[in-house]
Design a protein around this motif. Structure first.
Motif, short mmCIF file in Angstrom:
data_model
loop_
_atom_site.label_atom_id
_atom_site.label_comp_id
_atom_site.label_asym_id
_atom_site.label_seq_id
_atom_site.Cartn_x
_atom_site.Cartn_y
_atom_site.Cartn_z
N PHE A 58 -1.41 34.27 87.59
CA PHE A 58 -0.85 33.60 88.97
C PHE A 58 0.23 34.38 89.99
CE2 PHE A 58 0.83 31.02 92.73
CZ PHE A 58 -0.06 30.52 93.07
N ASP B 22 -6.70 30.69 100.99
CA ASP B 22 -6.11 29.44 100.97
C ASP B 22 -4.78 29.42 101.27
OD1 ASP B 22 -8.40 28.70 100.79
OD2 ASP B 22 -8.70 27.57 98.25
N ASP C 61 -0.36 22.97 89.52
CA ASP C 61 -1.61 22.56 88.75
C ASP C 61 -1.61 20.86 88.40
OD1 ASP C 61 -3.65 22.19 86.72
OD2 ASP C 61 -2.69 24.35 86.03
N TRP D 232 -10.59 29.69 89.61
CA TRP D 232 -10.04 30.12 90.46
C TRP D 232 -11.13 31.34 90.87
CZ3 TRP D 232 -4.40 31.16 88.72
CH2 TRP D 232 -3.73 29.73 88.25
N ASP D 233 -11.26 31.10 92.69
CA ASP D 233 -12.37 32.62 92.84
C ASP D 233 -10.99 33.32 94.05
OD1 ASP D 233 -12.75 33.50 95.56
OD2 ASP D 233 -15.10 33.35 94.19
N ILE E 267 -6.63 23.31 94.92
CA ILE E 267 -7.89 24.48 94.98
C ILE E 267 -8.43 24.41 93.12
CG2 ILE E 267 -7.59 26.89 94.31
CD1 ILE E 267 -4.74 26.91 95.69
N THR E 268 -9.46 24.37 93.40
CA THR E 268 -10.36 24.12 91.81
C THR E 268 -10.40 24.83 90.85
OG1 THR E 268 -12.32 24.70 92.88
CG2 THR E 268 -12.25 22.17 92.84
N LYS E 269 -10.65 24.50 89.92
CA LYS E 269 -10.55 26.53 88.60
C LYS E 269 -11.82 25.94 88.17
CE LYS E 269 -7.01 24.20 86.23
NZ LYS E 269 -6.02 23.75 85.02
N THR F 5 -3.95 22.52 92.93
CA THR F 5 -5.32 23.16 91.63
C THR F 5 -5.24 22.31 90.41
OG1 THR F 5 -5.90 25.02 90.70
CG2 THR F 5 -3.21 24.66 90.29
N ASN G 277 -10.78 33.49 97.74
CA ASN G 277 -11.04 32.35 98.05
C ASN G 277 -9.24 31.47 98.12
OD1 ASN G 277 -13.25 32.13 98.65
ND2 ASN G 277 -14.15 30.53 97.26
N LEU G 278 -8.56 31.86 96.95
CA LEU G 278 -7.27 31.80 96.55
C LEU G 278 -6.26 32.21 97.88
CD1 LEU G 278 -5.37 30.04 95.16
CD2 LEU G 278 -4.89 31.76 93.24
#
Length: 310
Positions: free
Chosen positions: A6, A103, A42, A95-96, A91-93, A69, A99-100
């Motif tokens: 990250f 965001d 998270d 990750w795109d 933010i869903t996992k 996330t 998109n991340l």
């Protein structure tokens, strides 16, 4: 590994701080929370859930943009976090990456907008507080003339000079609990109560205060819990008597002792100077000379001096 990944992904956009647990995250917020614009947590972390960290940030750093996330299986927790005001979005996992980044850019932009809004609100509130302080000075003049005596100028001038020396602050306004009409109503009640208290004090100071010794003794008798005489000079404990009629909260009604200093100054009617003698005590110096010629604009000058000290 996720933290390293990250940080490598986000660092081109903004500096990154990372933590392995809710406890570590809270420690970073305590130490460096004012530097942080966006917090991403998270949900599944050792010993505690991420929304606990987000709730902590909401309570202690409400302007911080908070994001969660989480995996698809935990969307219910993410939706609950949104509904309770803990997060801006989730933010869903997995990750795109594009998109991340998008965001995060949106979150940083939102943080900037919030900071600009908060700064504008602070400036607006500061102006409103200054206006309220100036209004209170002019209202005190009306109250003194109406409830006490028409020749109030010298006494009120001495009071305002002492308030400036004691570094009078602007009164706080809690717009969460009152609107403008509530403020005006509270201020009107407050001014009437101050006038009534000053009128009640007036008979106490009917005896001639023709010498500094008589005036000092009179002040000590009127405020026995706050005033002592040292080498014939009054010494006041605390700054509250000098500033309360101006600093007091909106709608707060006076106790009799809170206006005794002003009532005494109106009766004395001659120059007074206050000097801070230690952390809590102020020595009062009395002058037998006639009141100074104030001129027609003395109140405006005194108001400007008070506002300059804010």
């Amino acid at each position: 590994m996720a933290l390293k990944y990250f940080e490598r992904l986000v660092s081109p956009i903004a500096p990154v701080l990372t933590a392995l647990s809710v406890e570590e995250g809270q420690a970073i917020l305590r130490e460096r929370g004012d530097e942080i614009a966006v917090l991403i947590s998270d949900q599944r972390m050792p010993t505690a859930y991420g929304n606990e960290l987000l709730r902590y940030a909401r309570d202690h750093h409400p302007s911080m943009v908070r994001m969660l996330t989480t995996a698809y299986s935990e969307l219910g927790e993410a939706i609950e976090a949104i509904n309770t005001g803990e997060i801006y979005r989730y933010i869903t996992k997995p990750w795109d990456l594009e998109n991340l980044r998008a965001d995060l850019r949106n979150a940083l932009e939102l943080s900037t907008l919030r900071s600009e809004r908060d700064e504008m609100l602070r400036e607006k509130l500061a102006v409103q507080q200054q206006q309220l302080l100036a209004s209170r000075v002019s209202q005190l003049a009306t109250v003194c003339a109406g409830f006490v005596q028409p020749d109030f100028d010298a006494g009120l001038h001495a009071f305002l000079a002492a308030a400036s020396t004691a570094e009078c602050l602007a009164p706080a306004i809690d717009w969460r609990t009152m609107d403008h009409a509530d403020l005006m109503q509270g201020e009107t009640r407050r001014n009437v109560a101050i006038g009534q208290a000053l009128a009640a004090w007036k008979p106490r100071f009917q005896q001639p205060l023709d010498t500094p010794a008589a005036a000092a003794a009179s002040l000590a008798q009127a405020m026995p819990e706050q005033v002592t005489l040292q080498e014939g000079r009054p010494v006041i404990n605390g700054r509250n008597p000098f500033v309360w009629p101006l600093e007091g909260a909106a709608g707060e009604l006076p106790q009799p002792g809170q206006v005794a200093w002003l009532a005494w100054l109106l009766a004395w009617g001659r120059p007074v100077r206050i000097e801070k003698s230690n952390e809590s005590n102020w020595t009062i110096h009395l002058d037998e000379s006639p009141p100074p010629a104030l001129g027609p604009d003395w109140l405006a000058r005194d108001i400007e001096e008070l506002l300059q000290g804010l």
